[in-house]
Design a protein around this motif. Sequence first.
Motif, short mmCIF file in Angstrom:
data_model
loop_
_atom_site.label_atom_id
_atom_site.label_comp_id
_atom_site.label_asym_id
_atom_site.label_seq_id
_atom_site.Cartn_x
_atom_site.Cartn_y
_atom_site.Cartn_z
N ALA A 113 27.34 -10.93 -5.01
CA ALA A 113 26.17 -10.07 -4.80
C ALA A 113 24.92 -10.92 -4.57
CB ALA A 113 25.98 -9.14 -6.00
N HIS A 114 24.78 -11.98 -5.35
CA HIS A 114 23.63 -12.88 -5.17
C HIS A 114 23.73 -13.57 -3.82
CE1 HIS A 114 21.15 -16.49 -6.87
NE2 HIS A 114 20.39 -15.67 -6.18
N ARG A 137 22.50 -11.21 -1.19
CA ARG A 137 21.04 -11.11 -1.19
C ARG A 137 20.41 -12.34 -0.53
NH1 ARG A 137 22.13 -9.46 -6.31
NH2 ARG A 137 21.23 -11.31 -7.30
#
Length: 137
Positions: free
Chosen positions: A30-31, A34
């Motif tokens: 997820a990071h 982003r």
Amino acid sequence: MNAAINVKHLLLIWEQFRAATDITPIRDEAHCARMTEMLQALLDETQGKEKHPAMGLVDIVGDLIEGYEAKHHPLPEVMGVQALKFLMEQHGLKQSDLSEIGSQGVVSEILTGKRELNIRQVRALSERFGVSAATFV
């Protein structure tokens, strides 16, 4: 003469920057997503201008993503057609999805070894997949 580094001031600014951007070593998928989104926004902003003030951030975020990807999703040591087949599989692409290198027939001939990639096709694939042109040579 270099001024002494005010670590307390630096840490205060770093915490504000980190909180606003989440630019840190990438922790998870997820990071990474982003940071990839941020990199694309930065690239859109800089429009390839090397002297743009955001190019330092482009380098930092790109290095963070590259490090995470190399550790968690390493590309196999393959070249040429094998690399193209691997990347097509990873991206869920069909021969018809690679119109930048030619018709489906041309792509088929390349994948079966009946035709070699030319320099224009190598450049297009390199740009599309974000890998070195040497991958396809």
